[in-house]
Design an enzyme around this catalytic site. Structure first.
Site, PDB file in Angstrom:
ATOM      1  N   GLU A 142      47.678  73.700  48.181  1.00 34.67           N
ATOM      2  CA  GLU A 142      46.565  74.289  48.943  1.00 34.67           C
ATOM      3  C   GLU A 142      46.818  75.761  49.237  1.00 34.67           C
ATOM      4  OE1 GLU A 142      45.667  71.975  52.437  1.00 34.67           O
ATOM      5  OE2 GLU A 142      44.570  70.464  51.282  1.00 34.67           O
ATOM      6  N   GLU A 171      43.400  65.709  46.451  1.00 37.64           N
ATOM      7  CA  GLU A 171      43.639  65.251  47.829  1.00 37.64           C
ATOM      8  C   GLU A 171      42.328  65.231  48.582  1.00 37.64           C
ATOM      9  OE1 GLU A 171      46.860  67.191  50.023  1.00 37.64           O
ATOM     10  OE2 GLU A 171      45.617  67.134  51.830  1.00 37.64           O
TER      11      GLU A 171
END
Length: 462
Positions: free
Chosen positions: A288, A380
């Site tokens: 991320e 995710e």
């Protein structure tokens, strides 16, 4: 995925009786050697030796190995300065191939004679480090199952690839993988064992197992060799059950993946070389990215991807996107920055993450648009808020899952763990036992995901 050595055709240097000077060289931390007999005749042979540096860059190298039969002699070699003493052979760099970057390889070769048998050399070392095909001297992988269960996701789909905007199987048909992500393996290692992976594969009927290896937060940086070994073990466990393994280099804080560039190169050089023969491995190179531009993320990707490709030319690689892998939406941008400036590489996809209670219609609209232009993979997502906590938003989560099914976008849910948070699939304490499937151990989120993942796949085979 194994590649054969090309025949070498460069000027040969005859061996003399001079003593070979060892170059000034940095220590290597990992290497791989591919040795191939490219030609053989009565009493003689030609061999190719491909050396790949899996560790830190080296400037100046010496390759050593042993000829196991007393009758074997090196007669003439090329692309290195060669010498032999007894059964010990040494090849040192020449000027033009002195430097080997992480993931870089050089091809050497020699002709030799033998009397009787002509067995392969043993005990290859690069600058004194054993060439095991990994970093840190860990054991090489077990041989992959040459005939995986034809009823498993890997058995049906085989080696995956990106075709257009889709993830495609060995029949070049678009597919969707559905599965679960670990929590940080440094905290929840007890949740990932034979019983839990049996449950995931057989009861949940999961196609995919994402291995979340944090880099910071008591993760990889504290024990690179240990965490690399743990990831490889989990890859093997997924392979044994016919599931795909998504290796997640879980960068989160700091958000600029370039902070971990050297670590990423070392890690991916190791796991790619070790697992290149497998059909079930997918690489996620930055979880991320946050607080950083798309340009910086793209620059990172274009340095890490070649390291993986040097060892594993075929596997799918997933690139994180801006704003916590939101295609920039969480930073007030959108998918156009990636569409207009894509990563310069092939067989790649782009990550998108969402949390059902926090990310709703505008995020779904972005995915709907982007899916027509970019190959997306939801590596995710959660059914709760972006904090990992709060109440599950069933309506939003179901809307997301329906959209991903419609667009054939693969996904991994956060998390297959018993963390004390509502995003976890299991109630706290579950991982102390052996039951990972019954209604008594599942949270509300876990029950929803199990019901969605365990429905029949429709993998096309023709």
């Amino acid at each position: 995925m194994k590649r054969t050595l090309a025949l070498l055709a460069t000027c040969a240097t005859a061996l003399g009786l001079t003593t070979l000077a060892t170059p000034q060289a940095e220590a290597a931390t990992g290497c791989k050697v591919e040795y191939t007999v490219t030609n053989q005749w009565s009493g003689g042979f030609q061999a190719g030796v491909k050396v790949t540096n899996l560790g830190d860059p080296v400037s100046g190298w010496t390759l050593k190995f042993s000829l196991p039969d007393a009758g074997q002699k090196v007669v003439q070699g090329w692309n290195a300065t060669w010498s032999q003493s007894g059964s010990a052979v040494t090849a040192a760099n020449v000027d033009w191939n002195r430097t080997l970057a992480t993931g870089a390889a050089t091809d050497l070769g020699f002709t030799g004679t033998f009397a009787g048998a002509n067995p392969k050399p043993t005990a290859f070392t690069l600058n004194g480090v054993a060439c095991t095909g990994s970093v840190g001297g860990e054991e090489p992988p077990p041989d992959p199952d040459p005939d995986p269960d034809p009823g498993t996701p890997v058995g049906i789909n085989g080696q995956l690839r990106v075709c257009g905007v889709n993830l495609c199987n060995q029949y070049n048909r678009p597919i969707q993988l559905r599965g679960m992500s670990t929590h940080g393996i440094q905290w929840f290692s007890k949740c990932y064992n034979n019983a839990s992976l049996d449950a995931l594969a057989k009861d949940w009927k999961s196609d995919l197992f994402r291995i979340a290896m944090y880099v910071q937060e008591q993760g990889y940086e504290t024990d690179p060799a240990g965490f690399t070994s743990r990831v490889n073990s989990l890859v093997d466990m997924a392979e044994a059950r016919g599931m795909y393994a998504l290796i997640d280099f879980h960068t989160l804080t700091p958000g600029d993946p370039n902070y971990n560039l050297d670590r990423a190169k070392t890690f991916f050089a190791s796991v790619a070389a070790r697992n290149a023969v497998k059909k079930n491995v997918i690489y996620e190179i930055a979880n991320e990215p946050n607080g950083v531009s798309w340009t910086a993320i793209k620059n990172y990707a274009e340095q890490v991807i070649p390291v993986i490709r040097a060892a594993d030319p075929d596997a799918v690689i997933i690139v994180g996107t801006r704003g916590w892998s939101s295609l920039g939406v969480s930073d007030g941008s959108n998918e156009t920055e990636v569409v207009n400036n894509p990563v310069n590489a092939t067989n790649i996809m782009y990550a998108f993450h969402f949390y059902g209670a926090s990310h709703k219609d505008n995020y779904r609209a972005t995915v709907s648009r982007a899916a027509a232009r970019l190959p997306l993979f939801v590596t995710e997502f959660g059914t709760v808020s972006a904090t990992g906590g709060g109440t599950m938003d069933r309506a939003s989560s179901v809307a997301w899952l329906d959209l991903l099914d419609q667009l054939k976008i693969s996904y991994a849910n956060w998390t297959y763990s018993d963390a004390n948070e509502s995003s976890a699939a299991f109630k706290p304490g579950t991982c102390n036992g052996t039951d990972y499937s019954s209604s008594g151990v599942l949270t509300e989120s876990g029950a929803l995901l199990k019901s969605r993942i365990s429905t029949a796949d429709s993998f096309p085979t023709g």
